[in-house]
Design a protein around this motif. Structure first.
Motif, PDB file in Angstrom:
ATOM      1  N   LYS A  15       0.771  -1.217  -0.128  1.00 51.16           N
ATOM      2  CA  LYS A  15       0.612  -0.142  -0.142  1.00 51.16           C
ATOM      3  C   LYS A  15       0.644   1.542   0.191  1.00 51.16           C
ATOM      4  CE  LYS A  15      -3.875  -2.232   1.075  1.00 51.16           C
ATOM      5  NZ  LYS A  15      -4.538  -2.239   2.396  1.00 51.16           N
ATOM      6  N   LEU A  21      -0.271  17.813   4.184  1.00 49.92           N
ATOM      7  CA  LEU A  21      -0.556  19.124   4.896  1.00 49.92           C
ATOM      8  C   LEU A  21      -0.432  20.117   3.622  1.00 49.92           C
ATOM      9  CD1 LEU A  21      -0.658  19.242   7.711  1.00 49.92           C
ATOM     10  CD2 LEU A  21       1.930  20.547   8.309  1.00 49.92           C
ATOM     11  N   THR A  55      -7.539   8.726 -10.426  1.00 45.77           N
ATOM     12  CA  THR A  55      -7.922   9.419  -9.026  1.00 45.77           C
ATOM     13  C   THR A  55      -7.885   8.120  -7.390  1.00 45.77           C
ATOM     14  OG1 THR A  55      -9.038  10.874 -10.513  1.00 45.77           O
ATOM     15  CG2 THR A  55     -10.121  10.538  -7.698  1.00 45.77           C
ATOM     16  N   VAL A  56      -7.531   8.429  -6.731  1.00 47.30           N
ATOM     17  CA  VAL A  56      -7.106   7.951  -5.269  1.00 47.30           C
ATOM     18  C   VAL A  56      -7.240   7.986  -4.721  1.00 47.30           C
ATOM     19  CG1 VAL A  56      -5.033   6.597  -6.227  1.00 47.30           C
ATOM     20  CG2 VAL A  56      -4.444   8.796  -4.895  1.00 47.30           C
ATOM     21  N   LEU A  57      -7.827   9.393  -4.424  1.00 50.33           N
ATOM     22  CA  LEU A  57      -8.777  10.092  -3.480  1.00 50.33           C
ATOM     23  C   LEU A  57      -9.398  11.587  -3.813  1.00 50.33           C
ATOM     24  CD1 LEU A  57     -10.133   8.820  -0.413  1.00 50.33           C
ATOM     25  CD2 LEU A  57      -8.575  11.414   0.596  1.00 50.33           C
ATOM     26  N   SER A  58     -10.684  11.660  -3.761  1.00 50.61           N
ATOM     27  CA  SER A  58     -11.599  13.191  -3.880  1.00 50.61           C
ATOM     28  C   SER A  58     -11.714  13.051  -3.004  1.00 50.61           C
ATOM     29  CB  SER A  58     -11.988  13.004  -5.052  1.00 50.61           C
ATOM     30  OG  SER A  58     -13.649  11.787  -4.897  1.00 50.61           O
ATOM     31  N   ALA A  59     -12.364  14.772  -2.675  1.00 52.20           N
ATOM     32  CA  ALA A  59     -13.061  15.336  -0.977  1.00 52.20           C
ATOM     33  C   ALA A  59     -13.637  16.872  -1.553  1.00 52.20           C
ATOM     34  CB  ALA A  59     -11.611  15.263   0.458  1.00 52.20           C
ATOM     35  N   PRO A  69      -5.139  22.290   6.766  1.00 54.70           N
ATOM     36  CA  PRO A  69      -5.627  20.688   7.365  1.00 54.70           C
ATOM     37  C   PRO A  69      -4.377  19.990   6.466  1.00 54.70           C
ATOM     38  CG  PRO A  69      -7.161  22.452   5.040  1.00 54.70           C
ATOM     39  CD  PRO A  69      -5.542  23.035   5.945  1.00 54.70           C
ATOM     40  N   TYR A  70      -4.565  18.826   7.401  1.00 57.65           N
ATOM     41  CA  TYR A  70      -3.956  17.833   7.792  1.00 57.65           C
ATOM     42  C   TYR A  70      -5.151  16.812   6.909  1.00 57.65           C
ATOM     43  CZ  TYR A  70      -1.559  13.360   8.627  1.00 57.65           C
ATOM     44  OH  TYR A  70      -1.439  12.093   9.057  1.00 57.65           O
ATOM     45  N   LEU A  71      -4.370  15.260   5.743  1.00 52.85           N
ATOM     46  CA  LEU A  71      -5.578  14.132   5.387  1.00 52.85           C
ATOM     47  C   LEU A  71      -4.192  13.121   5.519  1.00 52.85           C
ATOM     48  CD1 LEU A  71      -7.386  13.120   3.978  1.00 52.85           C
ATOM     49  CD2 LEU A  71      -6.635  14.342   1.801  1.00 52.85           C
ATOM     50  N   GLN A  72      -4.872  12.521   5.948  1.00 53.20           N
ATOM     51  CA  GLN A  72      -3.401  10.858   5.879  1.00 53.20           C
ATOM     52  C   GLN A  72      -5.182   9.736   4.688  1.00 53.20           C
ATOM     53  OE1 GLN A  72      -2.134   9.184   9.086  1.00 53.20           O
ATOM     54  NE2 GLN A  72      -2.308   6.887   7.863  1.00 53.20           N
ATOM     55  N   PHE A  73      -4.461   9.376   4.342  1.00 56.08           N
ATOM     56  CA  PHE A  73      -5.152   8.196   3.207  1.00 56.08           C
ATOM     57  C   PHE A  73      -4.131   6.922   2.690  1.00 56.08           C
ATOM     58  CE2 PHE A  73      -4.562   8.932  -1.567  1.00 56.08           C
ATOM     59  CZ  PHE A  73      -4.065  10.423  -1.278  1.00 56.08           C
ATOM     60  N   ALA A  74      -4.348   5.777   2.995  1.00 50.50           N
ATOM     61  CA  ALA A  74      -3.722   4.846   1.546  1.00 50.50           C
ATOM     62  C   ALA A  74      -4.249   4.274  -0.228  1.00 50.50           C
ATOM     63  CB  ALA A  74      -3.108   3.634   2.956  1.00 50.50           C
ATOM     64  N   PHE A  75      -3.797   4.048  -0.220  1.00 50.60           N
ATOM     65  CA  PHE A  75      -4.531   3.303  -1.714  1.00 50.60           C
ATOM     66  C   PHE A  75      -3.223   2.276  -2.238  1.00 50.60           C
ATOM     67  CE2 PHE A  75      -1.280   5.453  -5.313  1.00 50.60           C
ATOM     68  CZ  PHE A  75      -0.611   6.078  -4.825  1.00 50.60           C
ATOM     69  N   SER A  76      -3.824   1.499  -2.797  1.00 48.90           N
ATOM     70  CA  SER A  76      -2.814   0.160  -3.434  1.00 48.90           C
ATOM     71  C   SER A  76      -2.940  -0.033  -5.197  1.00 48.90           C
ATOM     72  CB  SER A  76      -3.499  -1.500  -3.142  1.00 48.90           C
ATOM     73  OG  SER A  76      -4.372  -1.014  -3.441  1.00 48.90           O
TER      74      SER A  76
END
Lengths: 104, 163
Positions: A15, A21, A55-59, A69-76
């Motif tokens: 992953k 940040l 696209t691995v994340l949209s918000a 803002p801080y953001l953490q996510f994970a993708f494979s």
């Protein structure tokens, strides 16, 4: 133009863990300045992260996300050396895009 | 001093009235909210302006969500010292999670964020939100077209609104 984002992307097993940040005031539109005038809202509304064109994340964000803002996510599906691109658009139409290579 | 306060009140009343009238225009379809406020295309104005958990879920297009226990709050605290920076971490173990939303019940606008999780991305996000006061925080999960909700009460010892 806002300050650059700090993006860390790192392989953890198969992953990719991404930590971002952003540098943004995230003004809620509820605060007042010393003269009693309401400070107009200005906040990041949309965040998109892509890797290798996918696209691995949209918000979508509201005013209640914290300042800087801080953001953490994970993708494979990515490997070390690939680039993660993160961009945001705020309520004033200001934009910012930054990228980081995935560390092994 | 009294004068100043009254001045403030006048302005508040005036702007309040203007907003109400503006609201009427929006309702009548005279002014489209999208064009009135500069904003990103596709940003869900209605959902972010909605108040209360039920209203927000409705604005997001969901029916009454089912309660779920399949949400891990990770490092989210139960007591937050500073309401301006409350770390929230949500991991869904519901299969086919499509989106994760963060709702703070007692904030002026309930909805904080909507994260869309494409296939291949872990249904797990961490961020930081502002909280005006101690409140229930909800994780609204959309999975396979259905909505699920999990609740967590977070106590705030210092309010986050007003800097």
């Amino acid at each position: 133009m806002a300050d650059p984002m700090r993006i860390r992307a790192k392989m953890e097993g198969d992953k990719t863990v991404v930590r971002v940040l952003m540098s943004h005031e995230m003004e809620t539109g509820q605060r007042k300045d010393s003269a009693g005038k309401t400070i107009p809202a200005m906040f990041i509304q949309e965040v998109t992260a892509t890797c290798n064109g996918k696209t691995v994340l949209s918000a979508q964000w509201g005013t209640s996300i914290s300042k800087n803002p801080y953001l953490q996510f994970a993708f494979s599906g990515a490997k070390a050396g690939d680039k993660v691109v993160v961009s945001w658009v705020d309520s004033k139409g200001d934009k910012r895009t930054d990228e980081a290579a995935i560390a092994a | 001093m009294t004068q100043e306060i009254n001045q403030g009140r006048r302005t508040a009343l005036k702007t309040g009235g203007a907003t109400a009238i503006f609201g009427l225009f929006v309702a009548a379809g005279l002014v489209r909210p999208n064009t009135a406020l500069a904003q990103a295309a596709g940003w869900n104005q209605g959902a972010f302006a909605a108040k209360g958990v039920d209203g927000t879920v409705k604005a997001l297009g969901g029916a009454t969500p089912a309660q779920t226990k399949d949400v891990n709050w990770g490092s989210t605290p139960e007591i937050a010292e500073n309401g301006a920076v409350v770390p929230v971490s949500i991991t869904s173990s519901i299969p086919k999670t499509e989106s994760i939303s963060i709702l703070v019940e007692k904030n002026p606008n309930t909805l904080s964020a909507v994260f869309t999780i494409p296939p291949g991305t872990d249904p797990s996000i961490s961020t930081r939100v502002k909280m005006g006061e101690s409140s229930a925080v909800y994780a609204l999960i959309k999975a396979d077209g259905k909505y699920y909700v999990a609740q967590r009460d977070i106590k705030v010892t210092l309010g986050g609104c007003g800097g």
